[in-house]
Scaffold this active site. Structure first.
Site, PDB file in Angstrom:
ATOM      1  N   TYR A 105       0.810  -1.217   0.000  1.00  0.00           N
ATOM      2  CA  TYR A 105       0.000   0.000   0.000  1.00  0.00           C
ATOM      3  C   TYR A 105       0.850   1.277   0.000  1.00  0.00           C
ATOM      4  O   TYR A 105       0.485   2.244  -0.680  1.00  0.00           O
ATOM      5  CB  TYR A 105      -0.977  -0.010   1.174  1.00  0.00           C
ATOM      6  CG  TYR A 105      -2.170  -0.894   0.923  1.00  0.00           C
ATOM      7  CD1 TYR A 105      -3.322  -0.395   0.302  1.00  0.00           C
ATOM      8  CD2 TYR A 105      -2.162  -2.232   1.285  1.00  0.00           C
ATOM      9  CE1 TYR A 105      -4.411  -1.213   0.065  1.00  0.00           C
ATOM     10  CE2 TYR A 105      -3.239  -3.060   1.047  1.00  0.00           C
ATOM     11  CZ  TYR A 105      -4.370  -2.547   0.431  1.00  0.00           C
ATOM     12  OH  TYR A 105      -5.448  -3.362   0.176  1.00  0.00           O
ATOM     13  N   GLU A 147      -8.705  -7.660   4.541  1.00  0.00           N
ATOM     14  CA  GLU A 147      -7.851  -8.688   3.939  1.00  0.00           C
ATOM     15  C   GLU A 147      -7.188  -9.555   5.004  1.00  0.00           C
ATOM     16  O   GLU A 147      -7.064 -10.778   4.827  1.00  0.00           O
ATOM     17  CB  GLU A 147      -6.805  -8.017   3.045  1.00  0.00           C
ATOM     18  CG  GLU A 147      -7.422  -7.418   1.782  1.00  0.00           C
ATOM     19  CD  GLU A 147      -6.624  -6.260   1.205  1.00  0.00           C
ATOM     20  OE1 GLU A 147      -5.423  -6.123   1.545  1.00  0.00           O
ATOM     21  OE2 GLU A 147      -7.204  -5.475   0.418  1.00  0.00           O
TER      22      GLU A 147
END
Length: 419
Positions: A105, A147
């Site tokens: 990310y 997730e």
């Protein structure tokens, strides 16, 4: 408050995001191509081994990212929590099927905000950048949390979602579709999938790229094998734009046979057939029948007595994958009804349940209380959703699956009033 703890926008950031949504919304289509170009230049392995090169070439991935960012920001400042959760779940399941890890990310953040600065120029003031930085990290950490839960459900790390399986059976379903059954070489059990979910399949192409695609499971209830179907995608041209051939699908068609190894992820996907008593309406077109096949196998296996109406549209009976299997499954359900529409019926006569032309919901008895599961090309689904609304089916009852990047996001979610 640390960045990891940001769950909602600060009042200052929310006000700035509301004020700048029109600007970001109008320029996001310029920002995302620059973002991908920058990121792939710095990390070429991501383009080669993670992102769909075909979708990149067509711009679909860029449009999907642009739509997701704007939709998320819009829902965040409007506090439409249910819609935010739905958007995040769809993205998180796709990420989990790819084995996306938290440390990826910051890579996206760096190159995305460099692209924002390049496009906005002087308009990218510290206040604007800080506000959209909160949007990004709010979305990123929400996805990371979801997730993490998906990985924990299987007891694996992101790196462990992949497994090497073997092709047990290959069968031609139509001229351009092939179904595969895969399992472990030792015959052991596979992870249990829920009806409607998919697996990612990774192949090594002749140029060395490891490309990944998702395929809906048609036979997940069989604990030692999974089934999925692959449609060959030739190069085509539409509106003067060449659409590249399907790299992975065509590779599987040409090269995957019984006894061959195949690399698959664990099963993921948020389009899941939920238990309940509500009537079911399963609507599909073309290869979109595959999640429906998986749902029907589950209903038959559990001896469901729910009212189930299946509507399917295809080019012709000869090109309809799983045509006989679909009919047999519906026939085994006490409350099952099946209607077909074919653009070309050939010499076959039309009947009450097999019609010529495009799908027509007026020809079917639709219960407004039905839970609807919808899968097919985007234009098809847009028309069906519009007709369902006219028939009184609530938007909250319509669940859909998109093959490829979800470029439908901007149409499926509320838009900013000022955009």
């Amino acid at each position: 408050m640390s960045r990891q703890e940001v769950l909602v926008l600060s009042e200052t950031a929310a006000a700035t995001v509301r004020a700048t949504l029109p600007v970001i919304g109008s320029t996001i289509g310029e920002i995302t191509p620059i973002f991908y170009r920058r990121m792939f230049a710095a990390h070429p392995e991501l383009e080669r081994d993670l992102f769909n090169r075909g979708n990149q070439a067509q711009g679909d991935q860029q449009r999907a990212l642009a739509g997701a960012i704007v939709a998320y920001a819009t829902l965040l400042v409007s506090q439409e929590r249910a819609d935010v959760d739905s958007l995040l779940a769809r993205i998180a399941h796709k990420h989990a099927s790819l084995g996306i890890a938290p440390d990826q990310y910051p890579i996206v953040h760096r190159h995305l905000f460099e692209a924002i600065g390049e496009v906005l120029g002087d308009a990218a003031t510290p206040e604007v950048v800080a506000a959209w930085d909160e949007v990004y990290w709010d979305m990123a950490h929400a996805l990371i949390r979801i997730e993490k839960g998906l990985y924990a459900g299987f007891g694996v790390s992101p790196q462990e979602v992949w497994q090497d399986l073997v092709v047990v059976e290959r069968r031609q379903e139509s001229p351009d579709t092939v179904s595969f059954r895969v399992g472990r070489r030792d015959g052991g059990e596979l992870a249990q999938a829920r009806p409607g979910q998919y697996v990612s399949v990774q192949v090594t192409l002749p140029d060395g790229a490891q490309q990944i695609r998702q395929y809906s499971l048609t036979r997940a209830p069989r604990r030692t094998t999974w089934g999925f179907t692959v449609k060959a995608v030739p190069e085509t041209e539409g509106d003067g734009v060449a659409v590249p051939a399907g790299e992975v699908s065509n590779f599987l068609h040409d090269n995957l046979f019984e006894g061959d190894s195949i690399r698959c992820s664990l099963p993921f996907g948020d389009l899941v057939l939920e238990d309940g008593r509500d009537p079911l309406l399963l609507v599909s077109a073309g290869i979109g029948c595959t999640p429906v096949i998986g749902m029907l196998h589950h209903l038959v296996r559990t001896e469901s007595d729910r009212a189930v109406t299946v509507l399917h549209a295809d080019r012709s009976p000869a090109r309809h994958p799983h045509r006989q299997e679909l009919a047999e499954l519906v026939d085994r359900l006490e409350g099952g009804r099946l209607h077909h529409w074919y653009e070309d019926l050939g010499a076959r006569p039309a009947t009450e349940t097999v019609r010529r032309g495009l799908i027509d919901l007026d020809a079917a008895d639709i219960d407004p209380d039905a839970q609807v599961y919808l899968c097919g090309p985007l234009p098809f689904m847009a028309v069906v959703r519009e007709r369902l609304a006219e028939r009184g089916v609530p938007e909250s009852h319509v669940h859909y699956e998109v093959f490829g990047p979800d470029t439908w996001v901007p149409h499926a979610l509320p838009q900013p009033a000022t955009a």
